[in-house]
Design an enzyme around this catalytic site. Structure first.
Site, PDB file in Angstrom:
ATOM      1  N   LYS A  33      15.070   4.578  -2.948  1.00 51.40           N
ATOM      2  CA  LYS A  33      15.706   4.134  -4.197  1.00 51.40           C
ATOM      3  C   LYS A  33      15.417   5.050  -5.381  1.00 51.40           C
ATOM      4  CE  LYS A  33      12.080   0.918  -5.429  1.00 51.40           C
ATOM      5  NZ  LYS A  33      11.557  -0.379  -5.484  1.00 51.40           N
ATOM      6  N   LYS A  50      -3.210  16.224  -9.418  1.00 52.66           N
ATOM      7  CA  LYS A  50      -3.929  17.446  -9.045  1.00 52.66           C
ATOM      8  C   LYS A  50      -3.551  18.615  -9.948  1.00 52.66           C
ATOM      9  CE  LYS A  50      -5.609  14.969  -7.126  1.00 52.66           C
ATOM     10  NZ  LYS A  50      -5.454  13.560  -6.769  1.00 52.66           N
ATOM     11  N   HIS A 447     -20.938  33.892   6.331  1.00 51.67           N
ATOM     12  CA  HIS A 447     -21.854  34.014   5.190  1.00 51.67           C
ATOM     13  C   HIS A 447     -21.269  34.984   4.181  1.00 51.67           C
ATOM     14  CE1 HIS A 447     -25.562  34.238   2.948  1.00 51.67           C
ATOM     15  NE2 HIS A 447     -25.448  35.561   2.965  1.00 51.67           N
TER      16      HIS A 447
HETATM   17  P1  NAI Z   1      -9.846   1.306  -6.140  1.00 56.86           P
HETATM   18  O1  NAI Z   1      -9.741   0.157  -5.231  1.00 56.86           O
HETATM   19  O2  NAI Z   1     -10.277   2.642  -5.624  1.00 56.86           O
HETATM   20  O3  NAI Z   1     -10.838   0.943  -7.348  1.00 56.86           O
HETATM   21  C1  NAI Z   1     -10.627  -0.174  -8.174  1.00 56.86           C
HETATM   22  C2  NAI Z   1     -11.923  -0.541  -8.850  1.00 56.86           C
HETATM   23  O4  NAI Z   1     -11.648  -1.543  -9.832  1.00 56.86           O
HETATM   24  C3  NAI Z   1     -12.950  -1.134  -7.897  1.00 56.86           C
HETATM   25  O5  NAI Z   1     -14.154  -0.414  -7.987  1.00 56.86           O
HETATM   26  C4  NAI Z   1     -13.100  -2.573  -8.395  1.00 56.86           C
HETATM   27  O6  NAI Z   1     -14.409  -3.069  -8.238  1.00 56.86           O
HETATM   28  C5  NAI Z   1     -12.717  -2.445  -9.868  1.00 56.86           C
HETATM   29  N1  NAI Z   1     -12.270  -3.714 -10.479  1.00 56.86           N
HETATM   30  C6  NAI Z   1     -11.422  -4.643  -9.977  1.00 56.86           C
HETATM   31  N2  NAI Z   1     -11.257  -5.674 -10.837  1.00 56.86           N
HETATM   32  C7  NAI Z   1     -12.025  -5.401 -11.923  1.00 56.86           C
HETATM   33  C8  NAI Z   1     -12.281  -6.078 -13.161  1.00 56.86           C
HETATM   34  N3  NAI Z   1     -11.721  -7.259 -13.467  1.00 56.86           N
HETATM   35  N4  NAI Z   1     -13.133  -5.497 -14.043  1.00 56.86           N
HETATM   36  C9  NAI Z   1     -13.722  -4.304 -13.767  1.00 56.86           C
HETATM   37  N5  NAI Z   1     -13.500  -3.618 -12.631  1.00 56.86           N
HETATM   38  C10 NAI Z   1     -12.664  -4.148 -11.708  1.00 56.86           C
HETATM   39  O7  NAI Z   1      -8.408   1.393  -6.834  1.00 56.86           O
HETATM   40  P2  NAI Z   1      -7.681   2.543  -7.656  1.00 56.86           P
HETATM   41  O8  NAI Z   1      -8.657   3.535  -8.187  1.00 56.86           O
HETATM   42  O9  NAI Z   1      -6.775   1.829  -8.586  1.00 56.86           O
HETATM   43  O10 NAI Z   1      -6.820   3.269  -6.548  1.00 56.86           O
HETATM   44  C11 NAI Z   1      -5.788   2.576  -5.848  1.00 56.86           C
HETATM   45  C12 NAI Z   1      -5.591   3.146  -4.475  1.00 56.86           C
HETATM   46  O11 NAI Z   1      -5.087   4.470  -4.546  1.00 56.86           O
HETATM   47  C13 NAI Z   1      -6.889   3.191  -3.701  1.00 56.86           C
HETATM   48  O12 NAI Z   1      -6.643   2.700  -2.410  1.00 56.86           O
HETATM   49  C14 NAI Z   1      -7.230   4.648  -3.669  1.00 56.86           C
HETATM   50  O13 NAI Z   1      -7.917   5.004  -2.484  1.00 56.86           O
HETATM   51  C15 NAI Z   1      -5.857   5.317  -3.744  1.00 56.86           C
HETATM   52  N6  NAI Z   1      -5.986   6.621  -4.375  1.00 56.86           N
HETATM   53  C16 NAI Z   1      -6.570   7.626  -3.684  1.00 56.86           C
HETATM   54  C17 NAI Z   1      -6.762   8.842  -4.264  1.00 56.86           C
HETATM   55  C18 NAI Z   1      -7.457   9.903  -3.483  1.00 56.86           C
HETATM   56  O14 NAI Z   1      -7.584   9.765  -2.283  1.00 56.86           O
HETATM   57  N7  NAI Z   1      -7.916  10.975  -4.112  1.00 56.86           N
HETATM   58  C19 NAI Z   1      -6.344   9.133  -5.644  1.00 56.86           C
HETATM   59  C20 NAI Z   1      -5.791   7.984  -6.293  1.00 56.86           C
HETATM   60  C21 NAI Z   1      -5.620   6.794  -5.658  1.00 56.86           C
END
Ligand code: NAI
Length: 468
Positions: A33, A50, A447
């Protein structure tokens, strides 16, 4: 119109699945979409972030390392418009590349919202409201995920002041104070970008640690590194309200264990508290496709949903929400549909946080091994003892190799340091082949490289490191 496979959603899971299906000789169509292919990852996620992370890392180098390297420059100046143009160009190159790949593989593409009518039938509705029906022997749902918001808290995203990751990729000026709700991957990556550009960044996180789920020792050291770069952390703090206030916003939080609430003010708030599977408007319930308790599409062993001929992959099903996990599933489901043996090894899915330094991990953490009662050896090696790291002024961090005490099989590798996201793959390959820490340690490493620290950590796990 009739196809062997119709994939709904052109993110990394969906477009990879379509390419693999076409390569295997299946008549394939892809429904999307958005105006461009690549999903969240290419358009408003991995790729644009990135571009910003790289540019601002160069800024960090110029500001903090050039002098020590003997390069004298005047204070670097940021042109945010040009920096954003680099991001936009990067995204465009990728989306154009995907158009080319669809054509090259003779994949028919439909622009519009796909809806499952039941076994073998879907409709695609365009922006003008016109619908067309497509017949498909197999349907693959790869619709990804959407911003979850904060459970129980009403967050009015305007993508200018109160933003998700999408808005945080696009500020038109550097906020003086950015509050990040959630110390997960998105919060730390995008928080880093704006901190490097001069914002004061405060991360408010519910857990007692950032990067919950990562190896505890890695997370702790990494937090110290980010704090040294100027990021502030409020851990064990549950955010209960995010509200617009004047031109900015306010964030209210209380101790996770209970106690008095506190409110801080910000010019902008990034809410990065996770993502939820995207299943809206797909007609899944009517088609008989069952969701699980967390609203993800329930799949059985071979990505098959509760309806024959309908499969699901990527963020919309259980497992880590990672582009590369979705890609692996896309390949596997195409192979299964083509009658081959498709398989994903969920024990070896690397995770990388693209900050400076990077954090990378594959396999199990020490906490997980302890909880499972698995006896293990841990070998560690710091980059301070690595010659290449010294030459590059990149001595922060370490490598940790965890191996089964009885068999020496490597169970997990965790790296915090420059280039960790590239180095982790030698561990992934080793683990895919069931290798031991001795296998890793006896593999000749060039190395001088940062990767020698991986070899040394492996040596430390099964014997003794040489250079420490
Ligand atoms: P996340 O699940 O990694 O982190 C969310 C954080 O928010 C957690 O630590 C949680 O404890 C906290 N949280 C939740 N409710 C809260 C509250 N009321 N008050 C304070 N803290 C609270 O989620 P995020 O960073 O939003 O990423 C989403 C998805 O995207 C994840 O699955 C992540 O792995 C993926 N992602 C991966 C990347 C990578 O591999 N480099 C880059 C960006 C995203």
């Amino acid at each position: 119109m009739s196809y062997d496979v119709v994939v709904i959603g052109a993110g990394p899971g969906g477009y990879v699945c379509a390419i693999k299906a076409a390569q295997l000789g299946l008549k394939t169509a892809l429904v999307e979409k958005r105006d461009t292919y690549g999903g969240t990852c290419v358009n408003v996620g991995c790729i644009p972030s990135k571009a910003l992370l790289h540019a601002t890392e160069m800024l960090l180098e110029a500001e903090h390392s050039f002098d020590a390297l003997g390069i004298e420059i005047s204070k670097p100046k940021v042109n945010l418009r040009k920096l954003m143009a680099h991001k936009t160009n990067t995204v465009e190159q990728n989306t154009k590349g995907l158009v080319f790949l669809m054509k090259k593989n003779k994949i028919d593409t439909f622009h519009g919202t796909g809806r499952v009518l039941g076994e073998g039938r879907i409709t695609v509705t365009g922006a003008d409201g016109a619908s067309q029906e497509i017949a498909a022997k197999n349907i693959v749902i790869a619709t990804g995920s959407d911003v979850a918001g904060i459970p129980g808290v009403d967050v009015a995203f305007d993508e200018k002041v109160i933003v998700s990751s999408t808005g945080a990729l696009d500020f038109d000026k550097v906020p003086d104070h950015l509050v990040v709700v959630g110390g997960g991957v998105i919060g730390l990556e995008l928080g880093s970008v704006w901190a490097r550009l001069g914002a004061k960044v405060t991360v408010v996180e519910y857990l007692d640690t950032i990067l919950g789920g990562m190896d505890g020792e890695v997370a702790k050291q990494f937090q110290r590194m980010l704090a040294k770069q100027g990021m502030e952390f409020r851990l064990g703090a549950r955010v209960t309200a995010v509200a617009k206030k004047g031109k900015g916003a306010s964030v209210t939080f209380e101790p996770a264990k209970g106690g008095a609430a506190e409110t801080i003010e910000a010019d902008a708030v990034l809410v990065a508290t996770g993502r939820k599977p995207f299943t809206d408007g797909l007609g899944l319930a009517e088609a008989g496709v069952v969701l699980d308790e967390r609203d993800r599409v329930r799949i059985h062993g071979h990505f098959l949903t509760s309806v024959p001929g309908i499969y699901a992959i990527g963020d919309v099903v259980a497992g880590p929400m990672l582009a590369h996990k979705a890609e692996e599933e896309g390949v596997a489901v195409a192979e299964i549909i083509a009658g081959k043996a498709g398989h994903v090894n969920y024990d070896v899915i690397p995770g990388v946080v693209y900050t400076s330094p990077e954090v990378a991990s594959v396999g199990r953490t020490e906490e997980e091994l302890k909880k499972a009662g698995v006896a293990y050896n841990a070998g560690k090696f710091p980059f301070t003892a690595n010659g290449r790291a010294r030459a590059m002024l990149q001595t922060e961090g370490f490598v940790k190799v965890l191996a089964d005490k009885a068999t020496d099989r490597v169970l997990g590798v965790h790296i915090v340091g420059f280039g960790a996201g590239e180095m982790i793959h030698e561990a992934a390959v080793l683990m895919e082949f069931g290798g031991s820490s001795e296998d890793l340690a006896r593999t000749c490493h060039a190395h001088p490289t940062m990767s020698e620290a991986v070899k040394e950590a492996a040596l430390a796990a099964f014997s003794k490191p040489i250079h420490m």
